[in-house]
Design an enzyme around this catalytic site. Structure first.
Site, short mmCIF file in Angstrom:
data_model
loop_
_atom_site.label_atom_id
_atom_site.label_comp_id
_atom_site.label_asym_id
_atom_site.label_seq_id
_atom_site.Cartn_x
_atom_site.Cartn_y
_atom_site.Cartn_z
N SER A 240 0.84 -1.19 0.00
CA SER A 240 0.00 0.00 0.00
C SER A 240 0.88 1.25 0.00
O SER A 240 2.10 1.16 0.09
CB SER A 240 -0.91 0.01 1.23
OG SER A 240 -0.13 0.27 2.38
N LYS A 241 0.20 2.34 -0.07
CA LYS A 241 0.84 3.66 -0.14
C LYS A 241 1.93 3.83 0.92
O LYS A 241 2.98 4.41 0.68
CB LYS A 241 -0.27 4.71 0.06
CG LYS A 241 0.16 6.13 -0.16
CD LYS A 241 0.12 6.52 -1.62
CE LYS A 241 1.33 7.33 -1.99
NZ LYS A 241 1.77 7.24 -3.35
#
Ligand code: GLU
Length: 469
Positions: A240-241
């Site tokens: 994820s980010k």
């Protein structure tokens, strides 16, 4: 059999590296077998799909060099065909009209939850007389799925995977508002596009059981499926980010070469001996699905950066120069003119040996896009002392008469070191500070040659002024 694969992104956001890896595997598999790689934009969800996302996906694929062999298919343009197939299933008795209201479905869900069962449609219209249909209600169309036995999928990566049919309910293929559901649309499109192999993320594995039921109900040949593990972050959690860049274009902006990103994504979860660096032609000749592991692939930024550095060293100077100039142009205070371009190009064989990303490469080349003086960093200033000024003065005199080739410059600097009774490094450091404003650069001889005599002497004179205070 003609091998035809497809990449089928939903344009609801950026193309992530996971999607890029899926596209790459589809591309390589098709090329390896002399088949075709196709692209389908799955924009059926009109509320969440955007043109900007479609554009970003197309740009990302273009940048990665993953070109489709036929024009992209936009799923939203095929709704009539999805409806036609739903009606054919209805006519064949493989699907039925369901008049259950939203309220009834909600009750069904709540009841299941209360009883700790997964929410499932109970099949209440499956065998009911159509004469019972309530007036004024438009029905949804549901697949009459098998209730006994198992659905088995022989997956090329996951092996044989199965589910008891009692676990699956009769899914909606056409909503009451006439729109096709996503699972149904994918099957119709894959069939019509003559896709032979569906290679996608393993988050779609559970959809496959439902999708094969549609193929079977239509009597269509099923494609082979290959569900590849998702990419996880270095800590093992789903990527994820917070792990770093996600979108392909972010990696581009951070200075990764598309060849390096593809090379890294290929090696992530696909094994082939020890060879770490593979170009496109090698990847095409070696790739097959049996090398794809079943475990989640863990993103390793250090490794990606290493692969990028190797690719930068192997990349043509002209292309790297263009990449660097494009990155320098927007920077304030630089003059990116033809002179700067010629300097960058001439020093590139040396610059590219030391940079891990194109951003670093541009940082290291920025001093070439200045004229007359350079800003000095703190370390450089430590060399601009009265002693440094004296050495620079002597060097300037000698360089005024030197042929400006690296070999002649090197010789002149050695002679000056001897004459001043210092080591070559003691001359090189104030000189490097004067020319680049920093204490690291390629060899001082090649750096001087790239700047040329006039510019070098101007920078040295400016540094002497500063050194004298
Ligand atoms: N559109 C789906 C996605 O973006 C992929 C569907 C498929 O590959 O079958 O996740």
């Amino acid at each position: 059999m003609t091998i035809r694969t497809r990449f089928a992104p939903s344009p609801t956001g950026l193309l992530h590296i996971g999607g890029a890896r899926t596209a790459l595997f589809n591309f390589l598999f098709a090329r390896h077998h002399g088949g075709q790689f196709l692209l389908r934009i799955e924009d059926t969800d009109r509320a969440r799909s955007t043109e900007a996302a479609t554009r970003a996906i197309l740009d990302s694929l273009e940048w990665l060099g993953l070109h489709a062999d036929e024009p992209a298919v936009f799923q939203s343009t095929r709704a009539a065909r999805h409806t036609e197939v739903a009606r054919a299933l209805l006519a064949a008795g493989q699907a039925y009209r369901c008049y259950a209201s939203a309220e009834e479905l909600r009750e069904m869900r709540e009841q299941a939850m209360r009883e700790g069962r997964p929410p499932r449609y109970d099949g209440r219209w499956r065998d009911r007389d159509p004469a019972d249909a309530p007036a004024g209600v438009t029905p949804a169309i549901r697949l009459r799925a098998p209730r006994e036995g198992e659905t088995v999928v022989d997956d090329l990566v996951q092996g044989s995977v199965r589910v008891g049919n009692a676990e699956l309910d009769d899914m909606i293929i056409l909503r009451s508002d006439g729109t096709p559901t996503y699972l149904h649309a994918v099957v119709v499109d894959d069939h019509d596009m003559a896709i032979s192999h569906v290679i996608r993320g393993d988050d779609h594995l559970t959809n496959t059981f439902r999708q094969v039921q549609i193929y079977r109900a239509m009597g269509w040949d099923e494609p082979r499926f290959a569900h590849i593990p998702l990419i996880h972050g270095p800590d093992g959690a789903k990527y994820s980010k917070r792990h770093g860049a996600e979108g392909v274009l972010e990696f581009r902006d951070q200075g990764f070469l598309p060849e390096a990103l593809c090379n890294y994504l290929l090696r992530l979860g696909w094994g082939h001996g020890d060879s770490e660096i593979l170009d496109r032609a090698e990847a095409i000749s070696l790739f097959d699905l049996d090398g794809v592991g079943r475990g989640a692939a863990r993103m390793d930024f250090a490794k990606l950066t290493h692969v990028n550095a190797v690719w930068i060293r192997g990349t043509d100077d002209r292309r790297l120069t263009d990449e660097v100039l494009a990155r320098l142009r927007p920077r304030a205070g630089l003059v990116v003119d033809a002179t700067a371009e010629a300097r960058v190009l001439s020093l590139m064989p040396h610059l590219k040996e030391r940079a891990r990303t194109l951003v670093e490469l541009a940082d290291n080349a920025a001093f070439l896009a200045l004229h007359g003086t350079v800003p000095y960093d703190d370390k450089a200033r430590t060399h601009l002392t009265p002693v440094g000024a004296a050495l620079l003065t002597a060097v300037a005199v000698r360089l005024a008469d030197t042929d400006f080739t690296p070999a002649a410059i090197d010789q002149a600097l050695r002679q000056q070191a001897e004459a001043s009774a210092v080591k070559l490094g003691q001359i090189a450091q104030p000189l490097r500070a004067a020319l680049t404003g920093s204490t690291s650069s390629p060899g001082i001889d090649v750096t001087l040659a790239a700047l040329g005599r006039e510019e070098s002497l101007r920078r040295i004179a400016a540094a002497i002024d500063v050194a004298r205070g």
